[in-house]
Scaffold this active site. Structure first.
Site, PDB file in Angstrom:
ATOM      1  N   HIS A 160      50.344 -22.300 -56.067  1.00  0.00           N
ATOM      2  CA  HIS A 160      51.509 -22.814 -55.337  1.00  0.00           C
ATOM      3  C   HIS A 160      52.710 -22.972 -56.269  1.00  0.00           C
ATOM      4  O   HIS A 160      52.562 -23.452 -57.398  1.00  0.00           O
ATOM      5  CB  HIS A 160      51.178 -24.170 -54.718  1.00  0.00           C
ATOM      6  CG  HIS A 160      50.009 -24.124 -53.790  1.00  0.00           C
ATOM      7  ND1 HIS A 160      50.146 -23.883 -52.448  1.00  0.00           N
ATOM      8  CD2 HIS A 160      48.681 -24.264 -54.020  1.00  0.00           C
ATOM      9  CE1 HIS A 160      48.945 -23.888 -51.886  1.00  0.00           C
ATOM     10  NE2 HIS A 160      48.036 -24.114 -52.815  1.00  0.00           N
ATOM     11  N   HIS A 178      52.877 -28.401 -45.689  1.00  0.00           N
ATOM     12  CA  HIS A 178      51.739 -28.290 -46.612  1.00  0.00           C
ATOM     13  C   HIS A 178      51.820 -29.314 -47.722  1.00  0.00           C
ATOM     14  O   HIS A 178      52.138 -28.979 -48.867  1.00  0.00           O
ATOM     15  CB  HIS A 178      51.655 -26.903 -47.257  1.00  0.00           C
ATOM     16  CG  HIS A 178      51.537 -25.805 -46.276  1.00  0.00           C
ATOM     17  ND1 HIS A 178      51.452 -24.498 -46.639  1.00  0.00           N
ATOM     18  CD2 HIS A 178      51.475 -25.802 -44.941  1.00  0.00           C
ATOM     19  CE1 HIS A 178      51.369 -23.753 -45.563  1.00  0.00           C
ATOM     20  NE2 HIS A 178      51.378 -24.525 -44.515  1.00  0.00           N
ATOM     21  N   ASP A 204      56.236 -24.453 -48.456  1.00  0.00           N
ATOM     22  CA  ASP A 204      55.043 -25.013 -49.127  1.00  0.00           C
ATOM     23  C   ASP A 204      55.410 -26.101 -50.134  1.00  0.00           C
ATOM     24  O   ASP A 204      56.158 -25.862 -51.076  1.00  0.00           O
ATOM     25  CB  ASP A 204      54.347 -23.828 -49.835  1.00  0.00           C
ATOM     26  CG  ASP A 204      53.110 -24.198 -50.630  1.00  0.00           C
ATOM     27  OD1 ASP A 204      52.655 -25.349 -50.540  1.00  0.00           O
ATOM     28  OD2 ASP A 204      52.578 -23.300 -51.325  1.00  0.00           O
ATOM     29  N   HIS A 233      50.090 -15.359 -53.929  1.00  0.00           N
ATOM     30  CA  HIS A 233      49.321 -16.603 -53.832  1.00  0.00           C
ATOM     31  C   HIS A 233      47.986 -16.385 -54.542  1.00  0.00           C
ATOM     32  O   HIS A 233      47.777 -15.339 -55.159  1.00  0.00           O
ATOM     33  CB  HIS A 233      49.161 -16.948 -52.339  1.00  0.00           C
ATOM     34  CG  HIS A 233      48.487 -18.251 -52.058  1.00  0.00           C
ATOM     35  ND1 HIS A 233      48.737 -19.401 -52.760  1.00  0.00           N
ATOM     36  CD2 HIS A 233      47.565 -18.599 -51.104  1.00  0.00           C
ATOM     37  CE1 HIS A 233      47.993 -20.389 -52.265  1.00  0.00           C
ATOM     38  NE2 HIS A 233      47.274 -19.927 -51.263  1.00  0.00           N
ATOM     39  N   HIS A 262      42.670 -21.710 -65.571  1.00  0.00           N
ATOM     40  CA  HIS A 262      43.113 -21.798 -64.176  1.00  0.00           C
ATOM     41  C   HIS A 262      44.631 -21.890 -64.140  1.00  0.00           C
ATOM     42  O   HIS A 262      45.231 -22.540 -64.976  1.00  0.00           O
ATOM     43  CB  HIS A 262      42.519 -23.029 -63.487  1.00  0.00           C
ATOM     44  CG  HIS A 262      43.059 -23.233 -62.107  1.00  0.00           C
ATOM     45  ND1 HIS A 262      42.719 -22.397 -61.070  1.00  0.00           N
ATOM     46  CD2 HIS A 262      43.932 -24.131 -61.597  1.00  0.00           C
ATOM     47  CE1 HIS A 262      43.367 -22.781 -59.982  1.00  0.00           C
ATOM     48  NE2 HIS A 262      44.093 -23.830 -60.274  1.00  0.00           N
ATOM     49  N   HIS A 267      47.436 -16.138 -44.579  1.00  0.00           N
ATOM     50  CA  HIS A 267      46.490 -15.632 -45.574  1.00  0.00           C
ATOM     51  C   HIS A 267      45.103 -16.146 -45.243  1.00  0.00           C
ATOM     52  O   HIS A 267      44.932 -16.932 -44.302  1.00  0.00           O
ATOM     53  CB  HIS A 267      46.922 -16.017 -46.995  1.00  0.00           C
ATOM     54  CG  HIS A 267      46.964 -17.502 -47.234  1.00  0.00           C
ATOM     55  ND1 HIS A 267      48.013 -18.286 -46.805  1.00  0.00           N
ATOM     56  CD2 HIS A 267      46.081 -18.336 -47.825  1.00  0.00           C
ATOM     57  CE1 HIS A 267      47.780 -19.547 -47.149  1.00  0.00           C
ATOM     58  NE2 HIS A 267      46.611 -19.608 -47.760  1.00  0.00           N
ATOM     59  N   HIS A 281      42.742 -18.178 -46.611  1.00  0.00           N
ATOM     60  CA  HIS A 281      42.078 -19.400 -47.070  1.00  0.00           C
ATOM     61  C   HIS A 281      41.609 -20.258 -45.895  1.00  0.00           C
ATOM     62  O   HIS A 281      42.253 -20.301 -44.857  1.00  0.00           O
ATOM     63  CB  HIS A 281      43.029 -20.223 -47.952  1.00  0.00           C
ATOM     64  CG  HIS A 281      43.097 -19.727 -49.371  1.00  0.00           C
ATOM     65  ND1 HIS A 281      44.200 -19.926 -50.164  1.00  0.00           N
ATOM     66  CD2 HIS A 281      42.205 -19.055 -50.132  1.00  0.00           C
ATOM     67  CE1 HIS A 281      43.981 -19.404 -51.360  1.00  0.00           C
ATOM     68  NE2 HIS A 281      42.776 -18.854 -51.356  1.00  0.00           N
ATOM     69  N   SER A 302      37.229 -16.834 -52.754  1.00  0.00           N
ATOM     70  CA  SER A 302      38.295 -16.004 -52.207  1.00  0.00           C
ATOM     71  C   SER A 302      39.290 -15.578 -53.271  1.00  0.00           C
ATOM     72  O   SER A 302      40.245 -14.867 -52.984  1.00  0.00           O
ATOM     73  CB  SER A 302      39.050 -16.784 -51.121  1.00  0.00           C
ATOM     74  OG  SER A 302      39.630 -17.935 -51.708  1.00  0.00           O
TER      75      SER A 302
END
Lengths: 561, 561
Positions: free
Chosen positions: B377, B399, B205, B151, B373, B84, B86, B243
Site C-alpha cells: 500500500h 480502506h 486507499d 499492488h 517484506h 484485485h 485478495h 497470493s
C-alpha cells in the site's frame, strides 16, 4: 551454544564449591523474572515478578513464577534482591512473602518504596535492607555488590554476587543512556573493574538483543513534546506507564514551559508519582500539579492530564475517553500523546483506543507517528559494548523469549565468549557454575501459576482449555431426569445454550433426535447415568456438527430422582 | 474536514442527477472492502471482501459486509467490479452470489481466475466479464474505465466511473513501485489524464497513510533472499501469503540460482500458484518445482519449502513445525524465512511460532531482523504524488481504520483539496456527489455479519458477549428437580462447572447454602420455577464473588417433574 533439551531430568546434588543458578521465570517469556542462586545450601533470590497473560490465558489476572522447587526450602532463603521497581520484577513478592513474610528484601530506595506500597495493600510489612550503588553487603554466603544501571525507572541496580564458586553478575534490566536525565549512568567503570577481576557468569538482559543499534537518549523525547505542546490549542492528555518517572518528568517540564497545569489520573499514577515526588525522584515546580477536580476552572489551553491506559487497558481512563464513557469528553482539537511502548499483544487494544480518540477529533501522537518513546533495554549495539567491557567467561542470557535469548547469546559469541560457554537456558533449567564452567545439569518444575481473582494456582491448564473452547464455541447443556426405580425418563430433555451461535428456536430439531435415542436406550435396558450422558453427548454433538459445522462444549446431565 | 456524526438518520432520496456512494465495509477497519455506487436507480458494487475476526470476536470464522441495505435491490445491481484478488476484496462474493447468482463479476484475468476457483468450492458458476487496463466498459448507466495499479498481487485495477453526476475514481488497493517485477506500473499517465478531465470524487486507499515516506521496491527483497540462501546450509522454509505471486517468484528465482528445488505446501498456496503459473503470472523454470513427497530424496541443502502460516495460524504447516507436530522436523541449522507482513493482532501468534522454531535451532529471518517484506500500500509520500497528479475536487479516504482515514484526508488537504471536500465517512455512511460536491447525507445499516461454521449472520453480539464471559470466567450450572405437585425439591442441587477455576471439591461449600436458600423458599411457599432459578443464581453468585472474587456465568436450571 548450549541448548536445553526437553528430556532433562531433575538436577543432581550441587557439587561442593559450586554455584547453582535456577531461573524460575523470565527465560522464554518477557515477565515474571526470578532467579534463584544457591551456594552451600543457602539461597539468594534475584527479583520475583509477574507476567501478564496473553489471549491464550483468558480471564487470568496475573501469572506467577512457580515456587514449588523452593517451597520446602523457604528457611534457606537469605534474601530477595530486587533490581528495580517494575511489576515484572517485584509483582510476585507479595505471593512469596505470604508463604514466609520474614524473608528480607534488598533494594534501592525507590524500589523498596514501591514494593512497600504494594505490600501494604496485602497487609504485609516486610523486612528490608536499603542499598545504594557501590555498596557491598553480605547476605548469607553471598557477598553482593550493587552497581548503578540505567533503565526506564530510576534507581535500578545490577548485582555482583561473589561466592567461593566465583563471581556472578546479574544485570537486571538495563540500557546505556549516555545522557540520562538524572545523570545516573550504567556504571561501566564498575563493570570494567569486575571484568578485570574476572566475571565467571554474566546473566544479561536479552529484551532488545534482536534490535540493531542503540537506544536514543530519553531526553530526545523532550524536543518532540515541546513541538506537540507548542501546536496544541486545547487540552493535552498524556498516557504513559505509572512508573516511568523520567518520562513524566519531561511531561511536567514541557507543561511548565508552556504554561499548563498538570493533573494525575489513575490510582497507580497518583500513588507512584506521590512516592517519586516525596523521595525526590520527581521534581515538581510549586503549583504545577493540581487536583483533577480543579481542572474545570482552567481554560482548556492550560490543562495537561497525565494518565495510565497507554496499553489500551479497557478500564483505564484513556479507553473510557475513547468510548465516550468518561467525564472528560474528547472534542475536535484535543491532543492525546501515548508516550509509551506498545507491548506486543496489545496492538489491537491500543489501535482501538487511537481510532476511538481520532473519531472524536483528537490529534493522537504515538510512537507510530512521532518519537515519543524510547526503550528501557539495551539494543544489540549497547550489548556489544557491554560484553567487550565485561568479557565474561560464561554468558547466560536472561529476560526474553527464545528469539531474544538466542540473539543475545550470539552477540556474546561475537565478542569472544566461547560458543559452548553461552548457555541458553529456559525457566526451570538448572545451571551449575563449577570450576569456572557453567553447564546445564537438569530441570525443575517451573510452570505457569495463575492468579485469578482470589485464587492462586487453582486454575489449571485444563480449565484454560475449557475456557478457550467455551469462548470460541459456547456450550449446550442438556438435562434429562430419569426415574431411578423404573429407569423411565420423567423430565426433559431440557436444552439450554449460551454462546453457541445457534438460535434457541432451532433446538426444536434436536429434541426429537434425543427423544428417539433415549427411547431406544430404554428399550435396550440402558439406564446407567454415565451411559445415558454419553448417549446424549454423542447425539447432540453429531447433530450440531452435521447441521452447523460447529463444536460447542456439550454438557449432558442425567439426574436420577 | 467532514466527519460523520453518530446521530445520522436514514438518507433522503438521491437527488436526480446525483451519484450516491455507500461504503458497506472497509471504512473503520482493514478488511471486508465493499462500496456501492448508485445512479439513476441502478447499482454498481466495487469489491466485496471479508474481514478476519479479532480476539473480541471469539470463534468467528469470517466477518462479511452487511448486505441488508441492498437486499431488496439485488435486481438493481448491474455488476460487481473486483479490483484485485485478495480475500478482503473478493471473499464476500460467494455470500452475495448465494442471494443472486447471476450478478456479473467484472475484473482482470487473474482476479477472475481466483474468484472462480473460490466460487467453485461454493458450487457457483458466475457470469464474468474480463477487462484489462485501458479498457472502457459500460455497466448499466456506469461508464467504467480500468486503470493499471501496482499492488502485492498481480493484475490489480483501479476503476474510473463516469455518470452524468461526474467522474468518480476508486483506486482499490495500490502502491507505486517504480520498478515492479512485472513492469506493470501504477498508470500515473492515465491518472494525470483523468485529473485533466476533472476527478469529481476520488476514493483512495488509506492503509499506509500514517506511514511517512515511500515503500521500497519489491525487487529489493531479492538481494536479502540471495544473502540468506547463500548462507543456508540445510533446508530453507519460506512462509508467505498464498497470493503474493511476485514474492514467490523471487523465492523461486533465488532457489533456482542456488541450485535448490521448491515444493509448495498448503492447499491455498498449491492452488494459487497453480493458477498463477497456468496464466503466466508465475514463471517456473522446468524441473524447479517438485512435489513435496519427493523432497526426502534430495539432500537438505537442495530443498526449499514454500508454505503458508506466516501469520502464526495454528493449523498451518509452519505452526505445526514450531510445535514438532509436522512431518518436517526442524533441526539446528535449518533456515526459516517469514517473507510477509505482520498483521496487527497476530504478533503473539507469530512470535510464538518464531520462538518455537528458534528453540529447535532454526535460524529465523523475518521482517523484524531483515528486509524480507515490503508493503503493498502507498505510504504518505506516494499518496502526495498521487493527489498532486489527480487533484480531485472531493476526496473520500477508503480502506482503513479511523486513524488511517484521517491521516489520508490530511494528506489530501495538504495537496490542496479543500478541507470541507475531504469527506471522512465510515461503514454505512452515505455520501452523495451532487453538483460537484460530496456530502454526507445519512447512514444505512452496516453492522458486522458473522460467519461461524455453516451459519451466516446467526451469531449475534449477545452471543459473542456470552462467549467472552464464558471464555474469561467459565460457567457453573446448577440443577434442581422440583416435584410439581408438592413443590418439594426431589433432586439436586447438582453442580457442574467448567473453566471457572474453582476446584470441583470446593463446591461442597456451596451446596449447604443452596439447600438452606431452597428450604427457606419452600417454607415461604415460593415454588415458581423462574423465582427458584433467580434464587439459585443469586445465592451461587454471591458465594463465588465473596469466596473467589470471580464472576462465572451461572446457569440455574429448575426442572419440575
Amino acid at each position: 551454544m548450549s541448548h536445553p533439551h526437553p528430556e532433562l531430568g531433575p538436577p543432581p546434588p550441587l557439587p561442593k564449591g559450586g554455584l547453582r543458578v535456577t531461573p524460575l521465570g523470565g527465560l522464554g517469556e518477557i515477565g515474571r523474572n526470578m532467579t534463584v542462586f544457591e551456594y552451600g545450601g543457602r539461597l539468594l533470590i534475584v527479583d520475583c515478578g509477574v507476567l501478564f497473560p496473553e489471549e491464550e490465558q483468558p480471564g487470568i489476572d496475573l501469572i506467577l513464577p512457580d515456587f514449588s522447587s523452593i517451597r520446602n526450602r523457604l528457611d534457606d532463603i537469605d534474601g530477595i534482591v530486587l533490581t528495580h521497581g517494575h511489576e515484572d520484577h517485584i509483582g510476585g513478592v507479595p505471593f512469596l512473602l505470604r508463604e514466609k513474610p520474614d524473608i528480607p528484601l534488598i533494594g534501592s530506595k525507590l524500589t523498596l518504596a514501591l514494593i512497600e506500597a504494594k505490600l501494604q495493600e496485602h497487609r504485609i510489612r516486610p523486612y528490608t535492607l536499603e542499598v545504594r550503588e557501590g555498596e557491598r553487603e553480605r547476605i548469607g554466603p553471598f557477598d553482593c555488590e550493587f552497581i548503578s544501571v540505567n533503565h526506564s525507572i530510576p534507581d535500578a541496580l545490577a548485582v555482583a554476587i561473589r561466592t567461593p564458586a566465583g563471581l556472578a553478575v546479574h544485570t537486571g534490566d538495563f540500557k546505556m543512556d549516555q545522557l540520562p536525565l538524572d545523570g545516573r549512568l550504567t556504571d561501566l567503570r564498575a563493570f570494567a573493574r569486575l571484568g578485570e577481576e574476572g566475571i565467571d557468569l554474566l546473566l544479561s538482559d536479552s529484551t532488545n538483543a534482536e534490535v540493531p543499534g542503540f537506544v536514543p537518549p530519553e531526553r530526545d523525547i523532550s524536543q518532540v513534546l515541546h513541538q506537540v505542546f507548542g501546536r496544541a490549542r486545547r487540552r493535552i492528555i498524556v498516557a504513559s506507564f505509572a512508573s516511568h518517572v523520567h518520562r513524566i518528568q519531561q511531561i511536567l517540564d514541557a507543561a511548565h514551559e508552556h504554561g499548563r497545569r498538570v493533573a494525575f489520573v489513575g490510582r497507580s499514577m497518583v500513588r507512584n508519582m506521590g512516592i517519586a515526588r516525596d523521595l525526590g525522584y520527581l521534581k515538581v515546580p510549586a503549583g504545577l500539579v493540581v487536583d483533577v477536580k480543579t481542572l474545570d476552572d482552567l481554560p482548556e489551553s492550560e490543562v495537561v492530564l497525565v494518565c495510565t491506559g497507554s496499553q489500551g487497558e479497557p478500564m483505564a481512563a484513556l479507553s473510557r475517553m475513547a468510548n465516550r464513557d468518561h467525564q472528560i469528553r474528547i472534542v475536535q482539537g484535543d491532543t492525546v500523546i501515548l508516550a509509551s511502548s506498545l507491548i506486543p499483544g496489545n496492538e489491537n487494544a491500543v489501535y482501538r483506543v487511537i481510532n476511538g480518540l481520532t473519531r472524536w477529533g483528537a490529534n493522537v501522537v504515538h510512537k507510530g507517528n512521532a518519537k515519543v518513546h524510547v526503550s528501557g533495554h539495551s539494543s544489540a549495539g549497547e550489548l556489544l559494548y557491554f560484553y567487550n567491557i565485561c568479557q565474561p567467561r560464561n554468558l547466560m542470557p536472561v529476560h526474553g523469549e527464545w528469539r531474544h535469548l538466542r540473539a543475545n547469546a550470539e552477540l556474546g559469541a561475537q565478542t569472544g565468549v566461547p560458543h559452548e560457554r553461552c548457555v541458553i537456558a529456559e525457566d526451570g533449567v538448572v545451571v551449575d557454575l563449577h570450576k569456572g564452567k557453567a553447564n546445564i545439569v537438569g530441570k525443575v518444575q517451573a510452570g505457569y501459576v495463575y492468579v485469578d481473582g482470589l485464587s492462586v494456582g487453582d486454575v489449571t491448564e485444563a480449565a484454560l482449555k475449557d475456557r478457550r473452547i467455551l469462548g470460541d464455541e459456547g456450550f449446550i447443556s442438556i438435562f434429562v431426569v430419569v426415574d431411578s426405580t423404573t429407569g423411565k425418563i420423567t423430565g426433559g430433555p431440557h436444552i439450554q445454550a449460551r454462546g453457541s451461535g445457534i438460535d434457541d428456536a432451532n433446538f426444536g430439531a434436536l429434541t426429537p433426535r434425543l427423544d428417539e435415542a433415549l427411547a431406544k436406550a430404554a428399550q435396550d435396558g440402558v439406564a446407567e447415568v454415565h451411559q445415558l450422558q454419553q448417549l446424549v453427548r454423542r447425539t447432540a454433538g453429531k447433530w450440531v456438527s452435521d447441521t452447523y459445522r460447529r463444536r460447542p462444549m456439550i454438557l449432558p446431565v442425567v439426574v436420577e430422582v
